[in-house]
Structure formats: structure tokens, C-alpha cells
Design a protein around this motif. Structure first.
Motif, PDB file in Angstrom:
ATOM      1  N   ASN A 342       0.783  -1.242   0.000  1.00 14.43           N
ATOM      2  CA  ASN A 342       0.000   0.000   0.000  1.00 14.43           C
ATOM      3  C   ASN A 342       0.809   1.284   0.000  1.00 14.43           C
ATOM      4  O   ASN A 342       0.239   2.338  -0.224  1.00 14.43           O
ATOM      5  CB  ASN A 342      -0.939   0.018   1.211  1.00 14.43           C
ATOM      6  N   CYS A 343       2.085   1.204   0.278  1.00 10.10           N
ATOM      7  CA  CYS A 343       2.818   2.442   0.537  1.00 10.10           C
ATOM      8  C   CYS A 343       4.155   2.563  -0.180  1.00 10.10           C
ATOM      9  O   CYS A 343       4.911   3.483   0.128  1.00 10.10           O
ATOM     10  CB  CYS A 343       3.061   2.597   2.041  1.00 10.10           C
ATOM     11  N   VAL A 344       4.458   1.685  -1.097  1.00  7.80           N
ATOM     12  CA  VAL A 344       5.765   1.768  -1.753  1.00  7.80           C
ATOM     13  C   VAL A 344       5.600   2.351  -3.154  1.00  7.80           C
ATOM     14  O   VAL A 344       4.891   1.791  -3.971  1.00  7.80           O
ATOM     15  CB  VAL A 344       6.443   0.390  -1.823  1.00  7.80           C
ATOM     16  N   PRO A 345       6.260   3.488  -3.416  1.00  8.41           N
ATOM     17  CA  PRO A 345       6.022   4.161  -4.697  1.00  8.41           C
ATOM     18  C   PRO A 345       6.622   3.407  -5.890  1.00  8.41           C
ATOM     19  O   PRO A 345       7.502   2.568  -5.749  1.00  8.41           O
ATOM     20  CB  PRO A 345       6.682   5.524  -4.518  1.00  8.41           C
ATOM     21  N   GLU A 346       6.109   3.769  -7.041  1.00  5.61           N
ATOM     22  CA  GLU A 346       6.469   3.106  -8.288  1.00  5.61           C
ATOM     23  C   GLU A 346       7.982   3.115  -8.533  1.00  5.61           C
ATOM     24  O   GLU A 346       8.551   2.099  -8.926  1.00  5.61           O
ATOM     25  CB  GLU A 346       5.750   3.823  -9.439  1.00  5.61           C
ATOM     26  N   ALA A 349       9.682   0.439  -6.615  1.00  6.14           N
ATOM     27  CA  ALA A 349       9.421  -0.896  -7.166  1.00  6.14           C
ATOM     28  C   ALA A 349      10.283  -1.126  -8.406  1.00  6.14           C
ATOM     29  O   ALA A 349      10.856  -2.205  -8.592  1.00  6.14           O
ATOM     30  CB  ALA A 349       7.936  -1.021  -7.507  1.00  6.14           C
ATOM     31  N   GLN A 350      10.389  -0.091  -9.226  1.00  9.91           N
ATOM     32  CA  GLN A 350      11.184  -0.207 -10.454  1.00  9.91           C
ATOM     33  C   GLN A 350      12.665  -0.409 -10.136  1.00  9.91           C
ATOM     34  O   GLN A 350      13.338  -1.247 -10.742  1.00  9.91           O
ATOM     35  CB  GLN A 350      11.005   1.047 -11.312  1.00  9.91           C
ATOM     36  N   ARG A 353      13.378  -3.895  -8.860  1.00 11.22           N
ATOM     37  CA  ARG A 353      13.394  -4.857  -9.971  1.00 11.22           C
ATOM     38  C   ARG A 353      14.681  -4.737 -10.769  1.00 11.22           C
ATOM     39  O   ARG A 353      15.292  -5.735 -11.124  1.00 11.22           O
ATOM     40  CB  ARG A 353      12.209  -4.607 -10.910  1.00 11.22           C
ATOM     41  N   THR A 406      10.483  12.934   5.094  1.00 11.67           N
ATOM     42  CA  THR A 406      10.264  11.516   5.403  1.00 11.67           C
ATOM     43  C   THR A 406      10.151  10.705   4.124  1.00 11.67           C
ATOM     44  O   THR A 406       9.431  11.085   3.200  1.00 11.67           O
ATOM     45  CB  THR A 406       8.973  11.361   6.239  1.00 11.67           C
ATOM     46  N   ARG A 407      10.884   9.605   4.068  1.00 10.89           N
ATOM     47  CA  ARG A 407      10.894   8.761   2.884  1.00 10.89           C
ATOM     48  C   ARG A 407      10.308   7.388   3.227  1.00 10.89           C
ATOM     49  O   ARG A 407      10.274   7.018   4.406  1.00 10.89           O
ATOM     50  CB  ARG A 407      12.327   8.601   2.357  1.00 10.89           C
ATOM     51  N   PRO A 408       9.869   6.637   2.216  1.00 10.92           N
ATOM     52  CA  PRO A 408       9.261   5.323   2.486  1.00 10.92           C
ATOM     53  C   PRO A 408      10.135   4.426   3.364  1.00 10.92           C
ATOM     54  O   PRO A 408       9.627   3.741   4.258  1.00 10.92           O
ATOM     55  CB  PRO A 408       9.086   4.729   1.083  1.00 10.92           C
ATOM     56  N   ILE A 411       9.688   5.139   7.019  1.00  8.12           N
ATOM     57  CA  ILE A 411       8.461   4.574   7.594  1.00  8.12           C
ATOM     58  C   ILE A 411       8.623   3.063   7.780  1.00  8.12           C
ATOM     59  O   ILE A 411       8.246   2.504   8.812  1.00  8.12           O
ATOM     60  CB  ILE A 411       7.240   4.910   6.707  1.00  8.12           C
TER      61      ILE A 411
END
Lengths: 549, 549
Positions: A342-346, A349-350, A353, A406-408, A411
Motif C-alpha cells: 500500500n505504501c511503496v512508490p512506483e 518498485a522499479q 526490480r 520523510t521517505r518510504p 516509515i
């Protein structure tokens, strides 16, 4: 007696059964096997399409049975152990997963006329539709002053057996009438193997309100229920503890499974409890933490003490002459999974990967760049309520300290720290009430897979944590109970001897980083301020967050 | 006098200057033009590579000058208005953006020997490196009992002029010595246009601690600074309020810009203040909210009152004979931007792209499915501290109520609601201290672009909000002040007449949804509980979140 003997431990989980074949000499695992339940969790509709209500969670009993036929022959084949060398079998399972059975231990839902009746199917531990019945039973037990209420953490939970059976009594009289007996999953498997009705004492005391002194509670609403629990055709069932023999394998099962009729069967145990001996814990002073989607904490005490905030404190519920204290955190891995989903930006994720990392690994790498306190964040790990030490399912999560910087990963780190603080609160609570915690052994998926988290736990506790590398400590505990049940052939004349010889030994040790300990002591005080404000002194705040009060 | 007259308003923002040419009859905008500063914000190094310290933010003064040469001819061209019909020019700007100038109003940094000196360049409002000087000045002002401290929200902020000049005095004696005078950006532009040194009274009172009665403060550390502010070669500057004439356009500028030497110039105003008349506010009772990256709130009062938590309360700082109360929220659009950049999962970004929606639009659509209270979340909107009513930059953000069912759109909605609650707290604070709020007019990027947010604001306030569709209300305010400065030709013999005729009229109205109002009243009480606990009674909690106390 063969020079080397083996036992089999079977761990019935929520989605699969894992089995291991181990040496009784030193607990070496010679073979492992898993059977994934074909029907998994049945929570929307029965196989024939009959719809289910919200909060329902059923399972197919044949999945449990097929696990035996699949796993045991496979263990023998893979280990190349002679069937005669397998001296005993032990079982652990989720609880309460209850099975209504007809004559001959046949699940009621396997009778054609009950196939489309939801109440005839096994109710899984996480079937939560009997909350009203749980309240009714708790009220009746409180009215009678039964000690079981205090020993069960202040209430009889809807996940235990009694409320589930009472729900059937209330909602489906015909199923109730046609049920000869309600079984806990592990008792049912043990009974199938032994060819006789067996009840395990830990399950009886922890899940069915039974005591060795007084049996089941009397009066309403208990009398109706217990008719279907204690007796079968007027014959007393075998009542035994894990580590005690309940007899040998029934000849028909021996033939079907390809092992000896002389194989001893021991009484079943709850999965979290079985992990305690599996982790080699045989005395007081060592806390076992099983860290996965949630965390189960187990510790032994030499005498019963009334400790607020524990989930269960039952004498002889795990090892003889010890009280087993169980506590827990309702949401650990599930909270991190929630965060990932729910909270990790695109772009995160890229990048993960691109680098071939899991999101968890990538976030951990980024989060490791912060020192304790540097995120400026503190969280309450109550995404699924609080089990210990507040025992309040209506509490919810909190994060404080966000700024535009604050960065992901900050958190993510704060959530890990929050779960560590929650665990420390449980440790402190044990200590404050006279249960020493000298030593910690951790197991479970997260303990094994997440060294970043384990290091934070060690820093927050200010204590070394040994993490068991064995992935099957519950099954190993079942195998240990099995070895103790045939002391003549295993050489272990009590369960403590079996634990010392067979309990998991290979561990990874996490020692606190000295400079982090005082920093976390300060932030832990912040956590406690939030904990007490929102969990104790102003619990109504979170209860009313939906705007209702 | 031509039958129709026009004025020009120029709004100097952080990254660009916007200009409009408007009719003095009814405020119709005939042309708009924007000049984006080529050098934007200079916060890492000077153009020649000289490095800057953290917290520094400079600008290139030639960008401000070029804006005049670009915008004014373009406005004339686009509107096809005759130069003689443009009767006056007004300016507003960010503040305090200060410019050290040498003789002839030439910025010191344009002298070759000062080109590589950071302190010779204009310091932007958000240059935050003079915090120590702000404390020193506040302490000195408190010691003298100067009323300006209370009127400035309890402290002289590091964004105002005095601390920035004191920093230069402390750190670069040569620059300080060679500076003839320090100018606010809008005073510098006005002075360039008029060809004489002009100081605007609102800037003097709000940013330079000046009062009409006593001038600048005396003693240390003020005396050194004010030598460079009040006098220029022994000649008193023109001191005037917006809406008053400071003279006509200097002939050389008239020629360069292609407009008449008879064009009247009015004193400059701070950008947030200019938006008040731009939005048509000419009396007490109407709160203006400019909602963008942050929110600026302005309201007029007939007399000065000591209202805790306002950022500034200065007599005659905007319209004559009114106290202008300024409050604000430090983080509104910035908080949503933070959320979009840090907390929106990949699949949401993909789905928004697939549907051709912005992330904001997509999240708003999803968030609209929840009713008030249904998210179970409450947040404190303090990602950038709290400006009003707590005036504490060390406070930080909080979200409470997360469960495993919490989705990104729920958090997004909770952040919008939190910004609405923060705004309501400001409204309530005004009312509690005797400043009526009968009416709300909103402007700014978010007010115009986000109807979902505006509806929540209306529901939370329980009041209708009129949103101005004009995108240039600050520039319009400057144009209104210009019209008032030439009453003979505009027909507006005071600024109130000009506001009533020219202030923005087209609005979109958001009326509260009746059933949402009582629900939000309940959740607002939750917000206030958090607000008072973390902001007042236990403010040290957030102050110490970095583990330092």
C-alpha cells in the motif's frame, strides 16, 4: 531396539502440512515434505457453491487426511529409513480448528446429506463468526468465577472451540444433533492414527475450558456443548499430554502409510506451543519468539502467576510441571506486507526490480542508512489491534513524526522498530511480574529471512537473540514429543531429555550494537508514552475513530 | 481623462513574475503574462560555481528586472490597450526577499568584485540560514518590550528582513560596508520604476520592525542594521502604503517599457496580503484563504486584538484603518505532493495512467467512496510544523487509525481532512477571540483545481466557501492598489471603492453536505484531542522524536 531410531513430526498449518523425519539421537532432520491443502481456506463458498457469511473460514477435512497419505510415505522414501526404525509420530496443528464428526470419526460434511451445510464443515481457527457466542461464554464463565477466564487472558476468545460449537448449536440444530463429537484438528488426526478417540490435555485446557480437577464447566450454556465433547458412546476417550503415548498406530493406518503397527502415537499439541521444545527450550528463563505474519511468544514458569496482558497462562499446557505463558503481537509480517502493498512508490518498485532485489531487501538496504532516532518517526504496531499486553482488538496503528523529508524507507524502519518495541514491552511485562527473561530464541519466517529486523530487535532489547536456522521447529517439537512417548526405544525417558538431545541447535546470533542500545532506550520511552496514552489511559480515542463516539 | 482606464498589477513569486492588465471599471483582465526567472532559486552554488551552505536560498536580481521589460510590453501588445490608458502600476512580491544595493539602486552582486560573494546576492524569503540572528533579534526586542514581537506571532522569524541583514553584518563585513541600502524585492522594483527610493509601510511594519510612531528599534543589534535601511545619502525615502501614489514612472523606464511618463506608481505589498483586495475583501467578517503549497489566511479587524496563534496582526498593514490578521498552515499542497511522491503504490500509478487521470484525480475518485469517519483515520497536518495556532516549527505529522484494511486513498482522504481541521481550528481561534468569520473566500491553485478537497473543507467548516475563479488575485490586488493611487483617473477615490469595483467576482460555491457536518464535528473533536495533546500539553514529545530528549 535398533541402534538408531527416528520419529516423524507433522505440523498442520493454515494452508499446508509440513512433515519431518528426524533422528532421536540429535534431532537431525533426514527428510522434509509438505502437502499443500487443495481446498486451502474455504471462506466465500462451499465447493458446491453454497455461499458463506462474512467472517467465516472453513477447511476440507480430507485435505488433512490426504496430508498423512502424502507426507509419511514421501518422508520414508526420501530418508531411506527403514519403516521399523520410525518409532513414533507426533502431531501439532492450528487451533482451534474444529471438526464435527459422525460415527467412526468420519467428518459430518463428508455425508452427502450434510455436504451443503456450512456448519457441518471444519471451522478454521480464524473463523471469526462466533464473536457473540464468545461473549456469551465469557459472561457465563465470569459469572461462575471460573479461573479459566484469567488464565485465558481475561476472555474466552472466538477462535477457541467452545464459541464455535455454541454457534452451531444456535444456528444449525440438525448439524449439531447429528454430530457425535467435535474434535480439534490435531486430536482428530491423532485419533485417526491411533484408531481411538484421543483428546490432548493442552487443547482441552487452553481451548475447551477443561481442567484435570473439574472437567468441563457445568450449567448453561456449557452442558449442551460438552455433551458433544467428553464422551463417545459412553466410553471415556483417552486423555493425554504431548510426550505421552496414546497407543500404537492402528493396523489399517499402518498398512495405508507403509509403517509399522508398533509406531507409537503421542497426543497432539498446538503449533505455537510445539515450537517451544522444537527450539530446544526446556526450562524457565528463555523466551521463544516465533516471528511471522504475527508473533507468538512462549515462556515457561515454575509456578502459575497472574500476569496481566498475557494471552494464556496454563499449567502443564506444554511441558510437565511448568506453566506455559503465551503472549503475542497480532500483526508483524502482516504489517510489513501491508506497507509493501500500500505504501511503496512506483520508482522504488522499479529500482528494486532493476537491481534484482525484493522490495523488502531494497527497503532494508535504504533503511539501514538511518541510525536509531534519525528517522524522527515512532509508530504503534497495532494494525491488527493489540494482543499483548493490552488485549484490545479495537486499537489501531499510528505513525508520528512525518515531515516533508520523510521517505518510504524511514516509515518501513519505523514499523520494524515499532514491532521491536511491542516485543520489548512483552519482555518487560514478563520481567515485571516475576518471570525472568535471560535468553531469547527466535524462529519463524521473518526471524530467518530478515537480518535487518533481527539486528534492530537485538538493539531494542539490549539482548542477544539466537535465531534458529531450522525452518520446522513446530514439526520438530511434535517429533520430540513423539520421541518422549517411546522412551524405551528413543532413550529419552522424559520430554526434557528429548528436548536437550533433539531441540534445534544451529542458530544465528544477533548481538546488540552497543551505541544503539541507549538511543533505542530513549525512543522506547516515546513508544511507551504513546502505548499508555492510546492503549490505556485514552483507549476510547481509537475505539471511536470511526466517528461513532 | 480617457473614458476607460487600466492598471497593471505585477506579482513577483518565487519562480516567476505574473502580470495582468485590468480595467479599472470592473477588474476585467484584458491580458495576462508570465516571466519565468531564468535563474530560479540559487540554493547550491552561485552562477560562477561558488558553493552555498545548506539553508541558503538566493535569487538573481536581473531576473526581477527582466520581468518588467518582458511582461509590460507583452501586456500592452496582447490587450491592444493604448499606453496612455494605462494609468498606474502596482507591485506585490514574496517577502522578505532582500536585495543589497549600491549607488543608483544597482544590486551589489552585479558589481564584478562582489559577483562571487554569496552575501551580496538577494536572499530569498525561504533563505533559512539566519535562524541564530532571528533568535538574537527576538531576544533584543523582548528585552526592550517592543510590541512588534506580539504582533509578529511571538517571535521575529528568520524569513523577515532584520535577521537576514544581521547575518550579513556578522558574516561578511565587506559586503555589509559596501551596501548602500537593503531593499525588499517589491520596494526595489517600485523604486526602479519611480526612480527614487521608496519603502512600503506594510513591509516596514511586518518585516522590518518599523512603526510610524517610533521608526526602527534602537540599540544593539538594531543600530548597525538600520543605518542601511532608513536613509540613503542623507535623503529620507518616500514612505507610502499600497494604494498611495509614490510618484510617476521615471522617464527612462517609461521609454524602456513603452508606457506613459504619467503612469502612477503605488507602493508595493506582500503577495499574500495583496490577494485580500484581489479577492474583493474590503471589510471585516470575510476570511480569505489562499490554498496552495501552504495556506495563507487573511482577515480584517476594526481594532487590534491580541490573538494567540496568529502569524501577524498589524494595524494598517493592508487596508487603511483595519488591522490585518494573518494566519496560516505551513503545509497543505506540499503534504499532498509528499504523499503522491512517497506513498502511492505502483499499481495505482499504472491504473491512473491507463485511465488518463492524474494521481490526484484518481485518488480523489477512490477517496470519494468513503463517507466521513469511514476511513477510521485521523491525521495531524504538521508535516512542516504548525504555523497557526501553535506557531511551532518543531511539530511534525501524525496519522492514527491504520488497520490492515487501510488503503492509500484512505490516507489521502485523511490528509485532506487534516488540512481542513487545521483550517477550522484557525477559524475557531479567530471567532473565540472576537474576530467574526461570517464568510469565506478561497483562492490559490488547490482551491481552483481540487473540488473534492473544497467540498470536504465546506463540510468540515459547516460553512459555504466561495472559491474565486481568478488565478491572479495577488496581481489583481496590486492592480487595485494602483487604481486607488490615481483616483482622479480611475474614479476610485479610496482603495475600498477600487476593491468593490475591481475585486474578483466570479466564484464557484461549495455548500456543506448537511449529513456530513455533524459527522465531521465528531471527528474534529478527535483532531482537537490530538492537537492539544501533541501541540500544547505534550509538545516536548514531538520535539524529542529524534531521540535527543
Amino acid at each position: 531396539m535398533p541402534s538408531v531410531t527416528y520419529t516423524i513430526g507433522l505440523d498442520y498449518g493454515s494452508l499446508s502440512c509440513r512433515g519431518i523425519l528426524v533422528s532421536t539421537t540429535d534431532g537431525t532432520i533426514l527428510a522434509e515434505n509438505e502437502f499443500v491443502y487443495p481446498h486451502a481456506v474455504i471462506d466465500h463458498q462451499l465447493p458446491d457453491g453454497t455461499p458463506l457469511q462474512p467472517q467465516w473460514a472453513l477447511q476440507d477435512p480430507d485435505d488433512f487426511r490426504q496430508a498423512l497419505y502424502h507426507i509419511i510415505p514421501n518422508l520414508l522414501k526420501a530418508s531411506q529409513v527403514q519403516p521399523s526404525q520410525v518409532i513414533a509420530i507426533g502431531i501439532d496443528s492450528t487451533a482451534s480448528t474444529i471438526i464435527p464428526v459422525a460415527e467412526g470419526l468420519v467428518p459430518l460434511c463428508e455425508q452427502p446429506s450434510f455436504r451443503n451445510r456450512p456448519h457441518a464443515w471444519p471451522k478454521m481457527w480464524k473463523h471469526h463468526a462466533a464473536a457473540a457466542e464468545a461473549s456469551e461464554i465469557t459472561a457465563a464463565a465470569v459469572a461462575q468465577g471460573l479461573p479459566v477466564v484469567v488464565k485465558s487472558g481475561g476472555a474466552i476468545g472466538c477462535e477457541s472451540l467452545m464459541p464455535k460449537v455454541l454457534q452451531i448449536f444456535h444456528e444449525d440444530a440438525e448439524t449439531f444433533q447429528n454430530t457425535v463429537s467435535f474434535f480439534e484438528l490435531c486430536d482428530w488426526i491423532v485419533s485417526l492414527l491411533a484408531g481411538r478417540e484421543v483428546r490432548s490435555t493442552p487443547l482441552l485446557t487452553c481451548k475447551s475450558m477443561w481442567t484435570p480437577q473439574n472437567g468441563y464447566p457445568k450449567g448453561q450454556p456449557f452442558d449442551a456443548i460438552t455433551l458433544k465433547l467428553a464422551f463417545h458412546d459412553g466410553v471415556h476417550p483417552v486423555i493425554a499430554a504431548p510426550g505421552e503415548s496414546v497407543g500404537t498406530l492402528h493396523p489399517s493406518m499402518a498398512q495405508a502409510l507403509g509403517i509399522s503397527e508398533n509406531t507409537v502415537i503421542t497426543a497432539g499439541q498446538m503449533d505455537g506451543y510445539a515450537a517451544l521444545p522444537g527450539n530446544g527450550v526446556a526450562d524457565e528463563g528463555t523466551l521463544m519468539m516465533m516471528i511471522g505474519t504475527s508473533t507468538a511468544d512462549m515462556i515457561l514458569g515454575r509456578e502459575w502467576k497472574d500476569i496481566p496482558g498475557v494471552c494464556a497462562a496454563m499449567e502443564d499446557a506444554n511441558l510437565p510441571n511448568f506453566t506455559n505463558y503465551a503472549a503475542g503481537q497480532a500483526c508483524v509480517g502482516d504489517m510489513f506486507k501491508w506497507f509493501i502493498e500500500n505504501c511503496v512508490p512506483e520508482n522504488y518498485a522499479q529500482e528494486a526490480r532493476r537491481r534484482g532485489l525484493s522490495i523488502h531487501a531494497y527497503l532494508s538496504e535504504l533503511a539501514a542508512a538511518s541510525k536509531p532516532g534519525e528517522t524522527g518517526l515512532v509508530a504503534l504496531d497495532w494494525w491488527n489491534g493489540n494482543k499483548s499486553c493490552l488485549n484490545d482488538s479495537r486499537l489501531s496503528g499510528l505513525i508520528v513524526g512525518m515531515t516533508l523529508a520523510t521517505r518510504p524507507e524511514h516509515i518501513y524502519r519505523a514499523l520494524i522498530e515499532a514491532s521491536a518495541f511491542g516485543a520489548r514491552k512483552i519482555i518487560d511485562n514478563f520481567r515485571e511480574h516475576g518471570i525472568p527473561v535471560h535468553d531469547i530464541v527466535a524462529c519463524g519466517g521473518i526471524a530467518l529471512k530478515n537480518p535487518f529486523l533481527m539486528q534492530i530487535y537485538a538493539d531494542v532489547f539490549g539482548m542477544e537473540i539466537r535465531t534458529t536456522t531450522c525452518t520446522q521447529t513446530a514439526a520438530l517439537g511434535a517429533a520430540i514429543f513423539a520421541a518422549a512417548a517411546d522412551g524405551c526405544r528413543s532413550g529419552h525417558h522424559d520430554v526434557f531429555s528429548a528436548i536437550r538431545a533433539m531441540g534445534a541447535k544451529d542458530t544465528i546470533s544477533y548481538r546488540p550494537i552497543i551505541e544503539n542500545v541507549p538511543k533505542y532506550n530513549i525512543i522506547y520511552q516515546k513508544y511507551l508514552e504513546l502505548h499508555d496514552f492510546f492503549g490505556k489511559n485514552h483507549a476510547s480515542f481509537m475505539h471511536g475513530l470511526n466517528g461513532t463516539n
